[in-house]
Design a protein around this motif. Structure first.
Motif, PDB file in Angstrom:
ATOM      1  N   LEU A  59       0.813  -1.227   0.000  1.00  0.00           N
ATOM      2  CA  LEU A  59       0.000   0.000   0.000  1.00  0.00           C
ATOM      3  C   LEU A  59       0.847   1.278   0.000  1.00  0.00           C
ATOM      4  O   LEU A  59       0.419   2.304   0.526  1.00  0.00           O
ATOM      5  CB  LEU A  59      -0.948   0.002   1.211  1.00  0.00           C
ATOM      6  N   PHE A  60       2.032   1.251  -0.577  1.00  0.00           N
ATOM      7  CA  PHE A  60       2.847   2.469  -0.650  1.00  0.00           C
ATOM      8  C   PHE A  60       2.196   3.419  -1.666  1.00  0.00           C
ATOM      9  O   PHE A  60       2.253   3.174  -2.866  1.00  0.00           O
ATOM     10  CB  PHE A  60       4.278   2.163  -1.104  1.00  0.00           C
ATOM     11  N   GLY A  61       1.570   4.450  -1.186  1.00  0.00           N
ATOM     12  CA  GLY A  61       0.885   5.385  -2.091  1.00  0.00           C
ATOM     13  C   GLY A  61      -0.530   4.943  -2.407  1.00  0.00           C
ATOM     14  O   GLY A  61      -1.230   5.606  -3.159  1.00  0.00           O
ATOM     15  N   GLY A  62      -0.968   3.848  -1.872  1.00  0.00           N
ATOM     16  CA  GLY A  62      -2.311   3.317  -2.152  1.00  0.00           C
ATOM     17  C   GLY A  62      -2.211   1.900  -2.678  1.00  0.00           C
ATOM     18  O   GLY A  62      -1.113   1.346  -2.783  1.00  0.00           O
ATOM     19  N   ILE A  63      -3.357   1.310  -2.995  1.00  0.00           N
ATOM     20  CA  ILE A  63      -3.380  -0.090  -3.450  1.00  0.00           C
ATOM     21  C   ILE A  63      -2.440  -0.290  -4.631  1.00  0.00           C
ATOM     22  O   ILE A  63      -2.437   0.485  -5.584  1.00  0.00           O
ATOM     23  CB  ILE A  63      -4.828  -0.484  -3.825  1.00  0.00           C
ATOM     24  N   GLY A  64      -1.607  -1.327  -4.576  1.00  0.00           N
ATOM     25  CA  GLY A  64      -0.687  -1.652  -5.670  1.00  0.00           C
ATOM     26  C   GLY A  64       0.557  -0.786  -5.708  1.00  0.00           C
ATOM     27  O   GLY A  64       1.150  -0.607  -6.785  1.00  0.00           O
ATOM     28  N   ASN A  65       0.964  -0.258  -4.561  1.00  0.00           N
ATOM     29  CA  ASN A  65       2.182   0.583  -4.496  1.00  0.00           C
ATOM     30  C   ASN A  65       2.216   1.654  -5.593  1.00  0.00           C
ATOM     31  O   ASN A  65       3.215   1.812  -6.310  1.00  0.00           O
ATOM     32  CB  ASN A  65       3.443  -0.287  -4.583  1.00  0.00           C
ATOM     33  N   ASP A 100      -2.812   8.554  -0.911  1.00  0.00           N
ATOM     34  CA  ASP A 100      -4.075   8.862  -1.588  1.00  0.00           C
ATOM     35  C   ASP A 100      -3.834   8.803  -3.101  1.00  0.00           C
ATOM     36  O   ASP A 100      -3.193   9.692  -3.666  1.00  0.00           O
ATOM     37  CB  ASP A 100      -4.558  10.260  -1.165  1.00  0.00           C
ATOM     38  N   ASN A 101      -4.340   7.754  -3.747  1.00  0.00           N
ATOM     39  CA  ASN A 101      -4.121   7.627  -5.198  1.00  0.00           C
ATOM     40  C   ASN A 101      -5.372   7.970  -6.009  1.00  0.00           C
ATOM     41  O   ASN A 101      -5.516   7.551  -7.147  1.00  0.00           O
ATOM     42  CB  ASN A 101      -3.588   6.237  -5.558  1.00  0.00           C
TER      43      ASN A 101
END
Lengths: 405, 276
Positions: free
Chosen positions: A271-277, A308-309
């Motif tokens: 979850l780096f930066g949101g789902i799917g890195n 938050d992507n």
């Protein structure tokens, strides 16, 4: 091998996004971007500075207390902004689709869809809470509505009929009724609650359970389903995670009941930066050759840093995008696998402790595990690998070329 | 150049947040571990309106005369929320007595609501100082209302475990002697009772001098507590005491009440402590 996968993904991407319907969705998402940027940054500022439990306030002593009144007003303002985004998307999609079909008077369909989506998303006495993952529901409803409008006009109405004639009004009432009925059937919060309850099962501490989550989560995200917080940012409320924390706090046992769980593998490494890195996508966009994509990388960077992507979902767009879904699945599965193996081989201790609210997920393995240095090494390895996986796909996206033979 | 700047700033931000996060986790974990491992199970008393933090002195003296003494800590909360501590808790005392009193100890719904919020603050401070998670609560007169509002509005299961609450002559319907006439406060407390802890054992003790009241509080007002607690908590027991010391102000010293506190609060908690 990777080139073949990129080519194949782009073929699927072309098939999906060359369709007139998806072109309309893409255009609507593009038109949404300016207000979405305002919304995302407003939410970020609220979380970091103005919310009652804001991030900066927790960090700094003697932080001026943000009164309840100010923060309540801001919260209401943000909710209206969220609602505006939903409505602009609906209007833009309706307008664009009908224009491409040669229909110039679009006022009644726009009004109808506006009301229909409002009834679909708004609970009793509530204003809608904006959720990026509702694009699918909104798109399907709006596209069904405009398709029936075109069909209705072709079959049942003379070209000279007034746009507000009884026949059109009957269509509008039917669409609004359908939307209202759909609201009773789908019950979005129930769907989220069901997933939350399901994720508390011990199956999701096993290899197959975690693998299932790492595959399903990006799929549901890209396909536009509303996801519960356990899959987007916070797994610390899961029973299995609490059991681990209890074990550490009460006995200091190094043997945890559930060392591999959603928090220690999925939450810590995918979850780096949101789902799917997706922080890796923002980084690659920063270094894209086209100015348009550099600009997108720039505006998405800081929200992505704080996981938050939303801007990437609408800006790239990631929504229903095979070219981005394929690497996202690869990143999610491989990152989780690396985390799982690192824990299973005792190279790192799993993350156990809760962390301060809104702290970037990139820091989670370092600060919430008892092996900070090794966990940092694994984090760096996972992030570099994410960049390597996304790179050819993002390159193809930003170059805009056809697939290579 | 621009990207270099953004990445450098981001890296510095991440490093700073990493240090802060590490510090926060270490601090929180140490505190949580102390709370989780704490074997101290105090009994916390709240006096009624117009009463001071010395309200329970005779009760404590009676109980302490019978066996191993319980240390006593008294906490006075000022109207600005400042806490003043009197007395101390012995390091090896597993069942100390703590009294929380308020500078603004006036009667009236508005004052009681404020007292409940001060009670919440005082409990948080006490937890920070003494690292306990489980305690039992006793409230005399309006002190029982303070506890009820606290449980409905401020209590979180994650923070405290409260297995037993005993109220002594608590007027859940103020001075109304008829259960048909519900005060605003009683209606509020009934509507908020879904927030009460489900595992709470509640004892409501009423005193009677002449079968209608304890000299101040009508028995029917004490009994009105059943509309708040019955079926909302694990168990609700209504107890009526009578005799010479059943007058409202004397309830805490009533021999039956002393015996109820010993048998229903102190002994069960001592047993649960040994099981740990």
């Amino acid at each position: 091998m990777l080139k073949t996968l990129v080519n194949q993904s782009q073929r699927w991407d072309n098939i999906v996004y060359q369709h007139a319907t998806m072109q309309a969705v893409k255009t609507a998402l593009q038109q949404l971007r300016p207000i979405l940027v305002i919304d995302v940054y407003a939410h970020l500022l609220f979380r970091l500075i103005f919310a009652p439990d804001n991030f900066i306030g927790r960090m700094v002593d003697n932080y001026p207390p943000i009164t309840k009144v100010i923060s309540n007003h801001m919260r209401i303002g943000l909710t209206f902004l969220d609602a505006a985004i939903v409505m602009i998307f609906v209007i833009a999609l309706t307008q664009h689709y009908l224009t491409t079909k040669g229909i110039t008077n679009t006022s009644l369909p726009i009004l109808t869809n506006f009301i229909a989506i409002y009834l679909l998303l708004v609970g009793k006495n509530q204003i809608p809470t904006y959720n990026t993952t509702q694009y699918l529901l909104m798109s399907v409803t709006v596209l069904f509505s405009v398709t029936t409008y075109c069909w209705f006009q072709k079959k049942w109405v003379n070209p000279d009929t007034s746009p507000y004639a009884y026949r059109y009004l009957v269509w509008a009432v039917l669409i609004i009724l359908m939307s209202w009925l759909l609201r009773q059937l789908i019950a979005i919060p129930h769907f989220q609650t069901t997933i939350s309850v399901l994720l508390s099962k011990t199956f999701f501490t096993t290899f197959w359970g975690l693998l299932a989550v790492s595959i399903l989560s990006p799929l549901l995200f890209v396909f536009g389903f509303a996801l519960p917080s356990e899959l987007t940012d916070d797994q610390t409320t899961l029973n299995t995670v609490i059991a681990n924390l209890d074990a550490v706090l009460s006995t200091g046992h190094k043997v945890l009941p559930y060392p591999e769980n959603l928090y220690s593998t999925y939450g810590a490494f995918t979850l780096f930066g949101g789902i799917g890195n997706t922080l890796a996508i923002s980084l690659l966009l920063l270094f894209a050759t086209s100015r348009k994509h550099q600009k997108l990388g720039l505006i998405t960077w800081f929200p992505s840093l704080f996981d938050d992507n939303t801007l990437l979902l609408a800006g790239v767009p990631l929504f229903l995008r095979p070219l981005m879904l394929v690497p996202m699945l690869l990143v999610s599965v491989i990152s989780q696998l690396i985390g799982y193996v690192a824990i299973a081989t005792h190279f790192i201790q799993p993350v156990v402790y809760p962390t301060p609210m809104n702290i970037p997920n990139l820091l989670l393995p370092t600060i919430a595990s008892t092996t900070p240095i090794r966990s940092t090494l694994v984090t760096v390895a996972v992030f570099i690998l994410s960049i390597v996986i996304y790179r050819p796909f993002v390159h193809r996206l930003t170059e805009g070329g056809s697939y290579e033979k | 150049m621009r990207n270099k700047f953004i990445l450098t700033v981001s890296l510095m931000l991440i490093i700073a947040l990493g240090f802060y996060g590490q510090h926060w986790v270490a601090k929180t974990t140490t505190s949580q571990a102390k709370i989780q491992n704490s074997r101290m199970v105090p009994t916390i008393f709240v006096p009624g309106s117009e009463a001071t933090i010395n309200r329970f002195d005779d009760l404590f003296a009676t109980i302490n005369a019978k066996g191993a003494p319980h240390s006593v800590l008294k906490v006075q909360v000022s109207t600005s929320g400042q806490l003043t501590f009197l007395g101390s808790i012995n390091a090896n005392d597993r069942q100390p007595f703590i009294v929380i009193g308020f500078e603004d100890n006036q009667d009236g719904y508005d004052h009681i609501k404020k007292q409940a919020s001060w009670l919440a603050k005082a409990l948080d401070t006490l937890q920070d100082r003494y690292h306990f998670q489980t305690f039992s609560a006793v409230g005399h007169s309006n002190g029982g209302l303070d506890w009820t509002i606290y449980l409905e509005k401020y209590h979180a299961d994650d923070d405290f475990n409260i297995p037993i609450l005993m109220t002594l002559g608590t007027p859940f319907n103020f001075s109304e002697s008829s259960l048909q006439r519900r005060t605003e406060m009683l209606n509020d407390l009934i509507s908020g009772n879904n927030q009460l802890p489900k595992d709470l054992t509640m004892y409501s003790v009423a005193g009677t001098e002449d079968y209608t009241d304890d000299g101040i509080v009508p028995v029917q007002s004490v009994i009105a507590g059943k509309y708040i607690y019955q079926k909302a908590v694990k168990s609700y027991t209504q107890i009526t005491v009578s005799g010479d010391n059943a007058q409202h102000s004397s309830l805490p010293e009533n021999p039956e009440v002393v015996s109820l506190i010993e048998s229903n609060i102190l002994k069960p908690l001592a047993r649960s402590d040994r099981k740990q």
